[in-house]
Design a protein around this motif. Structure first.
Motif, PDB file in Angstrom:
ATOM      1  N   GLN A 227       0.824  -1.208   0.000  1.00 16.03           N
ATOM      2  CA  GLN A 227       0.000   0.000   0.000  1.00 16.03           C
ATOM      3  C   GLN A 227       0.870   1.274   0.000  1.00 16.03           C
ATOM      4  N   VAL A 228       0.428   2.243  -0.716  1.00 15.52           N
ATOM      5  CA  VAL A 228       0.919   3.627  -0.728  1.00 15.52           C
ATOM      6  C   VAL A 228       2.425   3.752  -0.992  1.00 15.52           C
ATOM      7  N   ILE A 229       3.268   3.253  -0.089  1.00 10.06           N
ATOM      8  CA  ILE A 229       4.708   3.512  -0.121  1.00 10.06           C
ATOM      9  C   ILE A 229       5.364   3.113  -1.446  1.00 10.06           C
ATOM     10  N   PRO A 230       5.180   1.890  -1.945  1.00 12.58           N
ATOM     11  CA  PRO A 230       5.839   1.531  -3.207  1.00 12.58           C
ATOM     12  C   PRO A 230       5.367   2.378  -4.380  1.00 12.58           C
ATOM     13  N   TYR A 231       4.116   2.782  -4.375  1.00  9.32           N
ATOM     14  CA  TYR A 231       3.587   3.602  -5.470  1.00  9.32           C
ATOM     15  C   TYR A 231       4.185   5.021  -5.424  1.00  9.32           C
ATOM     16  N   VAL A 232       4.422   5.511  -4.211  1.00 13.18           N
ATOM     17  CA  VAL A 232       5.068   6.818  -4.073  1.00 13.18           C
ATOM     18  C   VAL A 232       6.496   6.754  -4.601  1.00 13.18           C
ATOM     19  N   PHE A 233       7.228   5.685  -4.235  1.00 11.67           N
ATOM     20  CA  PHE A 233       8.588   5.508  -4.743  1.00 11.67           C
ATOM     21  C   PHE A 233       8.595   5.408  -6.263  1.00 11.67           C
ATOM     22  N   LEU A 234       7.692   4.620  -6.801  1.00 10.02           N
ATOM     23  CA  LEU A 234       7.620   4.406  -8.245  1.00 10.02           C
ATOM     24  C   LEU A 234       7.308   5.719  -8.979  1.00 10.02           C
ATOM     25  N   GLY A 235       6.303   6.431  -8.480  1.00  8.42           N
ATOM     26  CA  GLY A 235       5.919   7.693  -9.115  1.00  8.42           C
ATOM     27  C   GLY A 235       7.025   8.733  -9.048  1.00  8.42           C
ATOM     28  N   PHE A 236       7.671   8.818  -7.871  1.00 10.13           N
ATOM     29  CA  PHE A 236       8.759   9.783  -7.720  1.00 10.13           C
ATOM     30  C   PHE A 236       9.911   9.458  -8.662  1.00 10.13           C
ATOM     31  N   GLY A 237      10.280   8.161  -8.739  1.00  9.14           N
ATOM     32  CA  GLY A 237      11.407   7.767  -9.580  1.00  9.14           C
ATOM     33  C   GLY A 237      11.191   8.127 -11.041  1.00  9.14           C
ATOM     34  N   ILE A 238      10.005   7.841 -11.544  1.00  3.46           N
ATOM     35  CA  ILE A 238       9.713   8.121 -12.959  1.00  3.46           C
ATOM     36  C   ILE A 238       9.654   9.627 -13.219  1.00  3.46           C
ATOM     37  N   LEU A 239       8.885  10.335 -12.382  1.00  4.55           N
ATOM     38  CA  LEU A 239       8.726  11.779 -12.580  1.00  4.55           C
ATOM     39  C   LEU A 239      10.053  12.526 -12.437  1.00  4.55           C
ATOM     40  N   ASN A 240      10.898  12.092 -11.518  1.00  2.00           N
ATOM     41  CA  ASN A 240      12.168  12.772 -11.319  1.00  2.00           C
ATOM     42  C   ASN A 240      13.137  12.520 -12.469  1.00  2.00           C
ATOM     43  N   LEU A 241      13.081  11.316 -13.059  1.00  2.00           N
ATOM     44  CA  LEU A 241      13.888  11.058 -14.253  1.00  2.00           C
ATOM     45  C   LEU A 241      13.469  11.968 -15.402  1.00  2.00           C
ATOM     46  N   VAL A 242      12.154  12.130 -15.563  1.00  2.00           N
ATOM     47  CA  VAL A 242      11.641  13.029 -16.602  1.00  2.00           C
ATOM     48  C   VAL A 242      12.070  14.467 -16.318  1.00  2.00           C
ATOM     49  N   ASN A 243      11.953  14.894 -15.047  1.00  2.00           N
ATOM     50  CA  ASN A 243      12.342  16.241 -14.644  1.00  2.00           C
ATOM     51  C   ASN A 243      13.832  16.491 -14.922  1.00  2.00           C
ATOM     52  N   THR A 244      14.678  15.506 -14.626  1.00  2.00           N
ATOM     53  CA  THR A 244      16.116  15.650 -14.832  1.00  2.00           C
ATOM     54  C   THR A 244      16.472  15.699 -16.314  1.00  2.00           C
ATOM     55  N   LEU A 245      15.823  14.866 -17.119  1.00  2.00           N
ATOM     56  CA  LEU A 245      16.098  14.858 -18.558  1.00  2.00           C
ATOM     57  C   LEU A 245      15.639  16.148 -19.230  1.00  2.00           C
ATOM     58  N   LEU A 246      14.573  16.758 -18.707  1.00  2.00           N
ATOM     59  CA  LEU A 246      14.075  18.006 -19.285  1.00  2.00           C
ATOM     60  C   LEU A 246      15.039  19.170 -19.069  1.00  2.00           C
ATOM     61  N   TYR A 247      15.913  19.071 -18.062  1.00  2.00           N
ATOM     62  CA  TYR A 247      16.882  20.142 -17.821  1.00  2.00           C
ATOM     63  C   TYR A 247      17.773  20.365 -19.035  1.00  2.00           C
ATOM     64  N   LYS A 248      18.053  19.302 -19.788  1.00  2.00           N
ATOM     65  CA  LYS A 248      18.920  19.433 -20.955  1.00  2.00           C
ATOM     66  C   LYS A 248      18.309  20.342 -22.019  1.00  2.00           C
ATOM     67  N   TYR A 249      16.987  20.533 -21.938  1.00  2.00           N
ATOM     68  CA  TYR A 249      16.307  21.357 -22.941  1.00  2.00           C
ATOM     69  C   TYR A 249      16.078  22.792 -22.455  1.00  2.00           C
ATOM     70  N   HIS A 250      15.608  22.949 -21.190  1.00  2.00           N
ATOM     71  CA  HIS A 250      15.315  24.310 -20.730  1.00  2.00           C
ATOM     72  C   HIS A 250      16.488  24.962 -19.982  1.00  2.00           C
TER      73      HIS A 250
END
Length: 404
Positions: free
Chosen positions: A44-67
């Protein structure tokens, strides 16, 4: 390294640290999510938070190369980390959750970015911790610990390892490297500054020597000339050269090569002029009132030449022959940052009708031209016996304009 390059280097160091932390935390949280599902039996809750954070943060980090906006990247990951850490802390034991230490990492990351962000997240996290504690001691709780009893020790171990490694292995290591690079750059700059100061002192020393050579040539020319007027002109020119040479000598001799202590300069200059014009034994008294003022070379030289002309005129035309007389020199700085020079003598003076425009005297014309070179004003004080001037000016630091 100029200011622009140093700012660019600091930005690259910050970007490298933030991106490295982002990649590490994204990979680790994805790994943590898998452990929660398959090893720790947390469903419950905890693994989904880890999963969501990991994916979103990878996207956030990769977007830095553009902006290329590091502040945006940092704030997004900080908000996500803050939200995720609060949720996981609440669902893994509240104030007793080992994952609560992740909140401290947000504060460290804030101070790495800017002092303002560090202070903001520090105060915010302190408030959140107090609220989490308040929720834990309340009679009711809207969340429950979803970590199974048999997995809590392992969850605590992994949480602490994550916090310690991120704080020491990533933040600590990179901050230490930045610290070493900073001191390396500082040492290089100090070495360059010392080298430039040494060269500048040598320049002042050579200028002083060259001016003394010119003075010696004028003195030699004066001795070989029988015309009294020509000898006086050469002597006056020699004194003007000496007044400039004294400035360069003081800059060479003292630690502060940017400014000179003006009281000692005026004292030496006035005493030299008295010896030069009146001889070693005279009836001239000096009244010098100058506080501990330091002036840069752009102001010191024209002001020194002005004082040279005023004192020379006083000794030659104001206090005649072996008469007893006094020369007054007072320099002060008012509350508005303007300098006021009062200079004069108690000699015979000259007619009020005589001005720098009507006279043929080079000295009087120079006094007014030098006041203009200082970008100031000059008036004659007729209320006192003798000849007195009041000169008002501000210190100048840019290129001195040529005299008109």
């Amino acid at each position: 390294m100029d200011k622009k390059k140093k700012l660019e280097q600091r930005l690259r160091d910050k970007a490298r640290l933030v991106l490295k932390v982002n990649y590490f935390t994204s990979i680790f949280t994805l790994f943590f999510a898998a452990l929660c599902f398959f090893v720790l039996d947390i469903k419950q809750v905890i693994p989904y938070v880890f999963l969501g954070f990991g994916i979103l943060n990878l996207v956030n980090t990769l977007l830095y190369k553009y902006h290329k906006n590091l502040t945006l990247t940092y704030n997004i990951v900080s908000i996500m980390t803050l939200a995720g850490a609060i949720i996981i802390t609440l669902y893994s034991g509240g104030i007793n959750s080992p994952f609560i230490f992740v909140l401290a990492l947000i504060v460290v990351a804030g101070y790495v970015t800017t002092k303002a962000y560090g202070s903001l997240y520090l105060n915010l996290n302190l408030l959140i911790i107090v609220l989490i504690y308040s929720q834990s001691i309340a009679d009711f709780s809207f969340v429950t610990n979803v970590v199974p009893e048999q997995s809590r020790n392992l969850f605590a171990l992994l949480s602490i390892l994550f916090s310690v490694y991120l704080l020491g292995g990533v933040f600590g290591k990179n901050l230490l490297n930045s610290h070493h690079n900073l001191y390396k750059t500082k040492d290089e700059l100090e070495a360059k500054i010392t080298e430039k100061e040494t060269l500048l002192k040598e320049v002042h020393h050579r200028v002083k020597n060259n001016l003394q050579t010119v003075s010696s040539l004028l003195s030699l020319q004066s001795r070989n000339n029988d015309d009294k007027k020509v000898k006086e002109l050469l002597k006056s020119s020699q004194n003007r050269v000496i007044s400039m040479a004294m400035v360069h000598e003081m800059l060479y001799m003292r630690e502060d090569i940017g400014k000179i202590e003006y009281k000692s300069y005026v004292q030496e200059l006035a005493e030299y002029l008295i010896r030069s014009i009146k001889g070693t034994s005279s009836n001239i008294t000096l009244d010098i009132d100058i506080p501990d003022l330091k002036l840069n070379i752009d102001t010191a030289i024209p002001l020194g030449l002005l004082i040279n002309e005023a004192v020379t005129n006083a000794l030659k035309y104001g206090i005649v022959d072996d008469s007893k007389g006094e020369i007054f020199i007072k320099l002060r700085k008012d509350d508005k940052g303007e300098y006021i020079l009062n200079i004069g003598d108690d000699g015979i003076g000259f007619a009020e009708e005589v001005t720098h425009k009507t006279t043929k005297s080079l000295g009087l014309k120079l006094i007014h031209n030098l006041a203009r070179q200082l970008r100031g004003s000059i008036i004659r004080d007729l209320s006192k016996k003798g000849t007195h001037y009041i000169v008002k000016f501000r210190e100048i630091s840019d290129q001195i304009p040529s005299m008109a």
